[in-house]
Design a protein around this motif. Structure first.
Motif, PDB file in Angstrom:
ATOM      1  N   PHE A  61       7.826 -23.568  50.374  1.00  0.00           N
ATOM      2  CA  PHE A  61       8.510 -22.456  49.718  1.00  0.00           C
ATOM      3  C   PHE A  61       8.738 -21.309  50.707  1.00  0.00           C
ATOM      4  CE2 PHE A  61       8.237 -18.727  46.695  1.00  0.00           C
ATOM      5  CZ  PHE A  61       9.468 -18.941  46.094  1.00  0.00           C
ATOM      6  N   VAL A  62       7.726 -20.987  51.488  1.00  0.00           N
ATOM      7  CA  VAL A  62       7.827 -19.916  52.488  1.00  0.00           C
ATOM      8  C   VAL A  62       8.887 -20.282  53.531  1.00  0.00           C
ATOM      9  CG1 VAL A  62       6.584 -18.718  54.346  1.00  0.00           C
ATOM     10  CG2 VAL A  62       5.467 -19.089  52.134  1.00  0.00           C
ATOM     11  N   GLN A  63       8.875 -21.516  54.011  1.00  0.00           N
ATOM     12  CA  GLN A  63       9.851 -21.959  55.004  1.00  0.00           C
ATOM     13  C   GLN A  63      11.264 -21.952  54.427  1.00  0.00           C
ATOM     14  OE1 GLN A  63       8.476 -25.787  56.348  1.00  0.00           O
ATOM     15  NE2 GLN A  63       6.900 -24.896  57.679  1.00  0.00           N
ATOM     16  N   SER A  64      11.392 -22.335  53.171  1.00  0.00           N
ATOM     17  CA  SER A  64      12.710 -22.332  52.518  1.00  0.00           C
ATOM     18  C   SER A  64      13.253 -20.910  52.415  1.00  0.00           C
ATOM     19  CB  SER A  64      12.624 -22.965  51.129  1.00  0.00           C
ATOM     20  OG  SER A  64      12.324 -24.330  51.217  1.00  0.00           O
ATOM     21  N   ARG A  65      12.414 -19.971  52.029  1.00  0.00           N
ATOM     22  CA  ARG A  65      12.865 -18.568  51.963  1.00  0.00           C
ATOM     23  C   ARG A  65      13.292 -18.080  53.346  1.00  0.00           C
ATOM     24  NH1 ARG A  65       7.887 -17.255  49.014  1.00  0.00           N
ATOM     25  NH2 ARG A  65       7.393 -15.972  50.821  1.00  0.00           N
ATOM     26  N   ARG A  66      12.511 -18.420  54.348  1.00  0.00           N
ATOM     27  CA  ARG A  66      12.830 -18.010  55.723  1.00  0.00           C
ATOM     28  C   ARG A  66      14.185 -18.593  56.148  1.00  0.00           C
ATOM     29  NH1 ARG A  66       8.253 -19.824  58.428  1.00  0.00           N
ATOM     30  NH2 ARG A  66       7.175 -18.034  57.549  1.00  0.00           N
ATOM     31  N   ALA A  67      14.422 -19.863  55.840  1.00  0.00           N
ATOM     32  CA  ALA A  67      15.684 -20.516  56.197  1.00  0.00           C
ATOM     33  C   ALA A  67      16.863 -19.831  55.500  1.00  0.00           C
ATOM     34  CB  ALA A  67      15.631 -21.998  55.829  1.00  0.00           C
ATOM     35  N   LEU A  68      16.677 -19.435  54.253  1.00  0.00           N
ATOM     36  CA  LEU A  68      17.767 -18.767  53.530  1.00  0.00           C
ATOM     37  C   LEU A  68      18.087 -17.414  54.144  1.00  0.00           C
ATOM     38  CD1 LEU A  68      16.941 -19.534  49.782  1.00  0.00           C
ATOM     39  CD2 LEU A  68      18.365 -20.824  51.378  1.00  0.00           C
ATOM     40  N   ARG A  69      17.067 -16.680  54.523  1.00  0.00           N
ATOM     41  CA  ARG A  69      17.281 -15.361  55.129  1.00  0.00           C
ATOM     42  C   ARG A  69      18.024 -15.459  56.463  1.00  0.00           C
ATOM     43  NH1 ARG A  69      11.683 -13.861  53.275  1.00  0.00           N
ATOM     44  NH2 ARG A  69      12.046 -12.450  51.533  1.00  0.00           N
ATOM     45  N   LYS A  70      17.793 -16.544  57.182  1.00  0.00           N
ATOM     46  CA  LYS A  70      18.406 -16.709  58.501  1.00  0.00           C
ATOM     47  C   LYS A  70      19.810 -17.306  58.435  1.00  0.00           C
ATOM     48  CE  LYS A  70      14.108 -17.332  61.071  1.00  0.00           C
ATOM     49  NZ  LYS A  70      13.307 -18.288  61.871  1.00  0.00           N
ATOM     50  N   ASN A  71      20.191 -17.864  57.295  1.00  0.00           N
ATOM     51  CA  ASN A  71      21.473 -18.558  57.188  1.00  0.00           C
ATOM     52  C   ASN A  71      22.646 -17.572  57.183  1.00  0.00           C
ATOM     53  OD1 ASN A  71      23.778 -19.824  55.466  1.00  0.00           O
ATOM     54  ND2 ASN A  71      22.599 -21.529  56.308  1.00  0.00           N
ATOM     55  N   LYS A  72      23.532 -17.733  58.150  1.00  0.00           N
ATOM     56  CA  LYS A  72      24.673 -16.813  58.304  1.00  0.00           C
ATOM     57  C   LYS A  72      25.649 -16.910  57.133  1.00  0.00           C
ATOM     58  CE  LYS A  72      24.367 -16.552  63.257  1.00  0.00           C
ATOM     59  NZ  LYS A  72      24.887 -16.934  64.551  1.00  0.00           N
ATOM     60  N   LEU A  73      25.908 -18.134  56.659  1.00  0.00           N
ATOM     61  CA  LEU A  73      26.842 -18.308  55.546  1.00  0.00           C
ATOM     62  C   LEU A  73      26.339 -17.622  54.276  1.00  0.00           C
ATOM     63  CD1 LEU A  73      28.368 -21.907  55.508  1.00  0.00           C
ATOM     64  CD2 LEU A  73      29.557 -19.742  55.287  1.00  0.00           C
ATOM     65  N   LEU A  74      25.056 -17.801  53.959  1.00  0.00           N
ATOM     66  CA  LEU A  74      24.505 -17.161  52.756  1.00  0.00           C
ATOM     67  C   LEU A  74      24.547 -15.638  52.883  1.00  0.00           C
ATOM     68  CD1 LEU A  74      21.434 -19.376  51.784  1.00  0.00           C
ATOM     69  CD2 LEU A  74      23.640 -19.198  50.625  1.00  0.00           C
ATOM     70  N   ASN A  75      24.240 -15.129  54.058  1.00  0.00           N
ATOM     71  CA  ASN A  75      24.311 -13.685  54.265  1.00  0.00           C
ATOM     72  C   ASN A  75      25.743 -13.184  54.172  1.00  0.00           C
ATOM     73  OD1 ASN A  75      21.596 -12.449  54.792  1.00  0.00           O
ATOM     74  ND2 ASN A  75      21.492 -14.212  56.162  1.00  0.00           N
ATOM     75  N   GLN A  76      26.674 -13.984  54.655  1.00  0.00           N
ATOM     76  CA  GLN A  76      28.090 -13.627  54.548  1.00  0.00           C
ATOM     77  C   GLN A  76      28.524 -13.615  53.078  1.00  0.00           C
ATOM     78  OE1 GLN A  76      30.507 -16.104  57.075  1.00  0.00           O
ATOM     79  NE2 GLN A  76      32.421 -15.192  56.365  1.00  0.00           N
ATOM     80  N   LEU A  77      28.105 -14.625  52.332  1.00  0.00           N
ATOM     81  CA  LEU A  77      28.409 -14.678  50.895  1.00  0.00           C
ATOM     82  C   LEU A  77      27.864 -13.454  50.172  1.00  0.00           C
ATOM     83  CD1 LEU A  77      27.749 -18.356  49.782  1.00  0.00           C
ATOM     84  CD2 LEU A  77      29.749 -16.996  49.211  1.00  0.00           C
ATOM     85  N   ARG A  78      26.654 -13.106  50.523  1.00  0.00           N
ATOM     86  CA  ARG A  78      25.987 -11.957  49.911  1.00  0.00           C
ATOM     87  C   ARG A  78      26.762 -10.662  50.173  1.00  0.00           C
ATOM     88  NH1 ARG A  78      19.779 -10.647  51.261  1.00  0.00           N
ATOM     89  NH2 ARG A  78      19.688  -8.554  50.456  1.00  0.00           N
ATOM     90  N   TYR A 128      11.193  -7.064  45.801  1.00  0.00           N
ATOM     91  CA  TYR A 128      12.078  -7.132  46.966  1.00  0.00           C
ATOM     92  C   TYR A 128      12.414  -8.580  47.318  1.00  0.00           C
ATOM     93  CZ  TYR A 128      13.985  -6.874  51.622  1.00  0.00           C
ATOM     94  OH  TYR A 128      14.808  -7.029  52.699  1.00  0.00           O
ATOM     95  N   VAL A 129      11.402  -9.436  47.350  1.00  0.00           N
ATOM     96  CA  VAL A 129      11.611 -10.831  47.731  1.00  0.00           C
ATOM     97  C   VAL A 129      12.442 -11.564  46.675  1.00  0.00           C
ATOM     98  CG1 VAL A 129      10.460 -13.010  48.317  1.00  0.00           C
ATOM     99  CG2 VAL A 129       9.433 -10.848  48.998  1.00  0.00           C
ATOM    100  N   ILE A 130      12.106 -11.352  45.406  1.00  0.00           N
ATOM    101  CA  ILE A 130      12.847 -12.026  44.327  1.00  0.00           C
ATOM    102  C   ILE A 130      14.308 -11.578  44.345  1.00  0.00           C
ATOM    103  CG2 ILE A 130      13.080 -12.330  41.826  1.00  0.00           C
ATOM    104  CD1 ILE A 130      10.019 -11.875  41.658  1.00  0.00           C
ATOM    105  N   ALA A 131      14.537 -10.272  44.459  1.00  0.00           N
ATOM    106  CA  ALA A 131      15.906  -9.746  44.485  1.00  0.00           C
ATOM    107  C   ALA A 131      16.668 -10.304  45.685  1.00  0.00           C
ATOM    108  CB  ALA A 131      15.885  -8.219  44.514  1.00  0.00           C
ATOM    109  N   ASP A 132      16.018 -10.334  46.828  1.00  0.00           N
ATOM    110  CA  ASP A 132      16.639 -10.857  48.051  1.00  0.00           C
ATOM    111  C   ASP A 132      17.039 -12.322  47.870  1.00  0.00           C
ATOM    112  OD1 ASP A 132      17.432 -10.651  50.800  1.00  0.00           O
ATOM    113  OD2 ASP A 132      15.549 -11.619  51.399  1.00  0.00           O
ATOM    114  N   MET A 133      16.127 -13.122  47.332  1.00  0.00           N
ATOM    115  CA  MET A 133      16.415 -14.547  47.130  1.00  0.00           C
ATOM    116  C   MET A 133      17.505 -14.749  46.076  1.00  0.00           C
ATOM    117  SD  MET A 133      14.753 -16.314  49.294  1.00  0.00           S
ATOM    118  CE  MET A 133      14.846 -14.980  50.482  1.00  0.00           C
ATOM    119  N   TRP A 134      17.514 -13.917  45.040  1.00  0.00           N
ATOM    120  CA  TRP A 134      18.557 -14.031  44.020  1.00  0.00           C
ATOM    121  C   TRP A 134      19.917 -13.707  44.636  1.00  0.00           C
ATOM    122  CZ3 TRP A 134      20.341 -16.360  40.163  1.00  0.00           C
ATOM    123  CH2 TRP A 134      21.450 -15.879  39.469  1.00  0.00           C
TER     124      TRP A 134
END
Length: 168
Positions: A61-78, A128-134
């Motif tokens: 779960f921790v690694q998955s959250r880290r991967a999402l934060r680092k993903n350029k496409l997801l950050n671009q979508l956000r 903060y973490v929940i909002a970020d992941m959402w």
């Protein structure tokens, strides 16, 4: 007549004593039950918090959250709100990480909705973490995954929106 009167007084007096003793015993039982209920609630709360902590500290779960934060496409979508096609360009590893995070928060949301106090405290603590992941997964969930099932990950959405309210 005097004997009957004395017997009635004795019956009334013994009935009164019996009633007072029964009320006392009932009150003692209620107090004991209240104390046991309170201890059980505290024990259940500790157990639930321990289980929730175990879930959010799970290595995958921790690694998955880290991967999402680092993903350029997801950050671009956000950041770009409105480019619906980007969600279909995600690689499978990122989508798997997003599914892991979203389904874990959905499960936590389902568990927590049965204990309002614990839910409020948990969301306050992890807002903060929940909002970020959402925010990182919202478009993927609402524009891609929900095309098959409109109620998919609704508990994650619910706690995600509560966390956003706290953070904004």
């Amino acid at each position: 007549m005097y004997i009957i009167h004395n017997q009635l007084e004795l019956i009334i007096l013994s009935s009164l004593i019996f009633s007072v003793v029964a009320m006392g015993l009932s009150l003692a039982r209620i107090v004991r039950s209240y104390r046991e209920g309170k201890r059980k609630r505290q024990s259940d709360l500790f157990s639930n918090v321990t289980n929730i902590t175990r879930i959010i500290e799970d290595e995958k779960f921790v690694q998955s959250r880290r991967a999402l934060r680092k993903n350029k496409l997801l950050n671009q979508l956000r950041e770009e709100n409105g480019n619906d096609n980007l969600v279909f360009e995600l690689d499978m590893a990122t989508e798997d990480a997003a599914r892991n995070v979203a389904s874990t928060y959905d499960r936590l949301g389902f568990i927590l909705k049965h204990d309002k106090e614990l839910e409020d405290e948990f969301i306050q603590w992890q807002s903060y973490v929940i909002a970020d992941m959402w925010l990182l997964t919202k478009d993927l969930i609402t524009k891609k995954w929900r095309s098959k099932n409109q109620s998919y990950l609704k508990e994650f959405e619910r706690i995600g929106k509560k966390a956003l309210d706290i953070e904004t």
